[in-house]
Design an enzyme around this catalytic site. Structure first.
Site, PDB file in Angstrom:
ATOM      1  N   LYS A  60       0.826  -1.208   0.000  1.00 40.66           N
ATOM      2  CA  LYS A  60       0.000   0.000   0.000  1.00 40.66           C
ATOM      3  C   LYS A  60       0.861   1.259   0.000  1.00 40.66           C
ATOM      4  CE  LYS A  60      -3.624  -2.523   2.449  1.00 40.66           C
ATOM      5  NZ  LYS A  60      -4.248  -2.821   3.744  1.00 40.66           N
ATOM      6  N   GLN A 104      -4.911  -1.431   9.907  1.00 42.82           N
ATOM      7  CA  GLN A 104      -4.661  -2.739   9.319  1.00 42.82           C
ATOM      8  C   GLN A 104      -5.195  -3.848  10.228  1.00 42.82           C
ATOM      9  OE1 GLN A 104      -3.294  -3.396   6.224  1.00 42.82           O
ATOM     10  NE2 GLN A 104      -3.879  -5.500   6.648  1.00 42.82           N
ATOM     11  N   ASP A 127     -11.112   2.431   3.908  1.00 42.84           N
ATOM     12  CA  ASP A 127     -11.550   1.058   3.669  1.00 42.84           C
ATOM     13  C   ASP A 127     -13.049   0.953   3.418  1.00 42.84           C
ATOM     14  OD1 ASP A 127      -9.426  -0.736   3.522  1.00 42.84           O
ATOM     15  OD2 ASP A 127      -9.195  -0.853   5.694  1.00 42.84           O
TER      16      ASP A 127
END
Length: 299
Positions: A60, A104, A127
């Site tokens: 990422k 995460q 997200d």
């Protein structure tokens, strides 16, 4: 192209690497020509030292840096308290220089993951997991940031001109990360959707009726090739490492001789997830700057 146009013995390979590069090129072009002021900034909170999480976060960071975005990984000890983690999030929520926040997963067992996800400002929820954003998706209001893996699958279908309208889609897996949101996205594209899970009886029978199969159950080779309807499109979200170090999906590889189109593992859904994370970062930054962010899912 329709779902059954490709001969069964030559399944179309839905190349996520290729398509993700095209999407990232579009993002880079938009940032280069249209962006004014400070580049979009993504901050990732990485709790503990899970090896898989380290790899995902590294991918990422590299993708965002290549695009000229500002990205930052903040590593936190596995022993951090939930209260302290929530304090860190609150600080990021109120930092005007931060446009996108990602925690995460998975988190250590003593931390309530849902409580943490709910603490992210929905305007910075890269997200797309905040209940407000998920609720908008449910009710037909497209949020600025859609869950990355499901959105990547839809973009992959779009790229190859595979319409799901009027088709029967069977989703194997009901997680908040993949199963539920991809079901909603397919519904918004006018598919008839069946969601299956560990207590669904006679899964092979349901899959034999599916024009589109989404396998997101996290079990290697769980979906057998002969369960799949000839000519179906198969989107395999699974990525499982076997004892010999090889990778496989949730669907047997022999499905390429039965389906009309399949996502390879690796190189299918995974790269699309990263690409959509970059898209979400840019879109969140645009919204926070007061720019108009155009919907794409419900068009």
């Amino acid at each position: 192209m329709t779902i059954s146009d490709v001969e069964q013995s030559h399944a179309l390979r839905l190349d996520g690497k290729h398509v993700s590069k095209a999407i990232l090129a579009e993002v880079g072009q938009e940032l280069a020509t249209c962006w004014k002021g400070q580049p979009p900034k993504l901050v990732v909170l990485l709790v503990g030292n899970d090896p898989a999480s380290e790899v995902y976060v590294s991918h990422k960071m590299k993708a965002s840096q290549k695009l000229g975005m500002t990205s930052e990984t903040r590593r936190l000890p596995a022993t951090i308290s939930e209260h302290e983690l929530l304090d860190r999030l609150d600080s990021l929520n109120h930092d005007p220089d931060v446009h996108a926040i990602l925690v995460q997963l998975p988190l250590p067992g003593h931390i309530n993951s849902q409580r943490v996800l709910e603490a992210i400002d929905p305007r910075k929820d890269v997200d797309g997991f905040h209940p407000l954003n998920m609720g908008q998706l449910l009710t037909g209001i497209e949020p600025v940031a859609l869950p990355c893996t499901p959105a990547g699958m839809v973009r992959l279908l779009d790229y190859y001109d595979l319409s799901v309208a009027g088709k029967h889609a069977v989703v194997v897996g009901r997680s908040n990360i993949v199963g539920k949101p991809i079901s909603l996205m397919l519904l918004h594209r006018h598919a008839t959707v069946t969601i299956c899970h560990s207590r669904t009886p006679d899964l092979p029978h349901l899959l034999s009726q599916a024009d589109v199969v989404v396998a997101a159950i996290g079990r290697p080779n769980y979906v057998q090739a002969d369960w799949v309807k000839p000519g179906a499109v198969v989107l395999d979200v699974g990525i499982n490492r076997m004892e010999d170090g090889s990778l496989c999906g949730d669907v047997e590889k022999a499905v390429v001789h039965r389906a009309s189109a399949v996502t390879p593992v690796p190189g299918g859904v995974g790269p699309m997830t990263i690409a959509m994370l970059m898209v979400n970062t840019m879109r969140l930054a645009q919204a926070q700057q007061g720019q108009t962010v155009k919907p794409w899912l419900m068009t």
